[in-house]
Design a protein around this motif. Structure first.
Motif, short mmCIF file in Angstrom:
data_model
loop_
_atom_site.label_atom_id
_atom_site.label_comp_id
_atom_site.label_asym_id
_atom_site.label_seq_id
_atom_site.Cartn_x
_atom_site.Cartn_y
_atom_site.Cartn_z
N GLU A 45 72.83 51.92 31.92
CA GLU A 45 73.47 51.90 33.23
C GLU A 45 74.22 50.59 33.44
OE1 GLU A 45 70.55 52.04 36.35
OE2 GLU A 45 69.59 50.16 35.74
N LEU A 46 75.24 50.66 34.26
CA LEU A 46 76.00 49.46 34.61
C LEU A 46 75.16 48.56 35.50
CD1 LEU A 46 78.70 47.85 34.84
CD2 LEU A 46 79.15 49.24 36.88
N VAL A 47 75.18 47.27 35.17
CA VAL A 47 74.53 46.28 36.01
C VAL A 47 75.57 45.54 36.85
CG1 VAL A 47 73.13 44.18 36.06
CG2 VAL A 47 72.66 45.95 34.36
N ALA A 48 76.58 45.02 36.18
CA ALA A 48 77.64 44.28 36.87
C ALA A 48 78.85 44.18 35.96
CB ALA A 48 77.15 42.88 37.26
N LYS A 49 80.02 44.09 36.57
CA LYS A 49 81.24 43.90 35.79
C LYS A 49 82.22 43.03 36.55
CE LYS A 49 83.34 48.32 37.17
NZ LYS A 49 83.93 49.58 36.66
N GLY A 64 72.86 41.12 45.55
CA GLY A 64 72.17 40.05 46.24
C GLY A 64 71.21 39.26 45.37
N ARG A 65 70.94 39.76 44.18
CA ARG A 65 70.02 39.06 43.26
C ARG A 65 70.72 38.58 42.00
NH1 ARG A 65 65.97 41.77 40.92
NH2 ARG A 65 67.04 43.81 40.95
N PHE A 66 71.69 39.36 41.51
CA PHE A 66 72.39 39.03 40.27
C PHE A 66 73.81 38.58 40.59
CE2 PHE A 66 69.95 42.05 37.16
CZ PHE A 66 68.75 41.53 37.62
N THR A 67 74.32 37.66 39.76
CA THR A 67 75.69 37.19 39.91
C THR A 67 76.36 37.16 38.54
OG1 THR A 67 75.07 35.80 41.80
CG2 THR A 67 77.19 35.34 40.73
N ILE A 68 77.50 37.82 38.45
CA ILE A 68 78.26 37.82 37.20
C ILE A 68 79.41 36.83 37.32
CG2 ILE A 68 79.80 39.71 37.89
CD1 ILE A 68 79.70 40.66 34.95
N SER A 69 79.68 36.14 36.23
CA SER A 69 80.81 35.23 36.19
C SER A 69 81.40 35.25 34.79
CB SER A 69 80.39 33.81 36.59
OG SER A 69 79.40 33.31 35.72
N LEU A 79 75.51 36.29 33.25
CA LEU A 79 74.81 37.05 34.28
C LEU A 79 73.62 36.22 34.74
CD1 LEU A 79 74.75 39.79 35.82
CD2 LEU A 79 73.02 40.53 34.16
N LEU A 80 73.69 35.72 35.95
CA LEU A 80 72.59 34.98 36.54
C LEU A 80 71.71 35.97 37.30
CD1 LEU A 80 71.12 32.37 37.28
CD2 LEU A 80 72.69 32.15 39.23
N MET A 81 70.46 36.03 36.91
CA MET A 81 69.53 37.00 37.49
C MET A 81 68.43 36.25 38.23
SD MET A 81 69.29 39.71 34.32
CE MET A 81 68.45 38.56 33.24
N ASN A 82 68.38 36.43 39.52
CA ASN A 82 67.35 35.81 40.36
C ASN A 82 66.41 36.87 40.93
OD1 ASN A 82 68.41 33.15 40.10
ND2 ASN A 82 69.93 33.59 41.70
N SER A 83 65.29 36.42 41.42
CA SER A 83 64.31 37.32 42.05
C SER A 83 64.03 38.54 41.19
CB SER A 83 64.82 37.76 43.44
OG SER A 83 65.08 36.65 44.26
N LEU A 84 63.78 38.30 39.94
CA LEU A 84 63.59 39.39 38.99
C LEU A 84 62.35 40.21 39.32
CD1 LEU A 84 64.72 37.53 35.80
CD2 LEU A 84 65.62 39.74 36.56
N LYS A 85 62.48 41.51 39.06
CA LYS A 85 61.41 42.46 39.33
C LYS A 85 61.01 43.15 38.03
CE LYS A 85 63.58 43.56 43.80
NZ LYS A 85 64.14 44.65 44.63
#
Length: 114
Positions: A45-49, A64-69, A79-85
């Motif tokens: 599945e797509l996470v971010a692009k 709100g948790r992940f940021t792509i740059s 891919l910065l991943m915060n508040s991981l579950k």
């Protein structure tokens, strides 16, 4: 063309990780750079692009948790991943869409567990 991902690993719930994907070789006209993931028994599945025009798209589950740059000069996407579950546990794949071809990395495993 080679895509090399790094930054995966084991992290506790609530923790953070930063994935990197560096593209080497001749990729003509890079348009979109993105991250996908595949959990055991599930489809990829797509996470971010991130498009070359500056647009950023995220899966609802990571907003709100992940940021792509991306660093266009280095042909690298992050891919910065915060508040991981725990449900973020998956193999994360980098994808680069060029003008004529698409390219995939081999994946990096992210495990979120206590």
């Amino acid at each position: 063309v080679q895509l090399v991902e790094s930054g995966g690993g084991l992290v506790q719930p609530g923790g953070s990780l930063r994935l990197s994907c560096a593209a080497s070789g001749s990729i003509f006209g890079i348009k979109t750079m993105g991250w996908y993931r595949q959990a055991p028994g599930k489809e990829r599945e797509l996470v971010a692009k991130a498009t070359s025009g500056g647009s950023r798209n995220y899966a609802d589950s990571v907003k709100g948790r992940f940021t792509i740059s991306r660093d266009n000069a280095k042909n690298t996407v992050y891919l910065l991943m915060n508040s991981l579950k725990p449900e973020d546990t998956a193999v994360y794949y980098c994808k680069v869409e060029g003008l004529y071809s698409d390219y995939w990395g081999k994946g990096t495993l992210v495990t979120v567990s206590s």
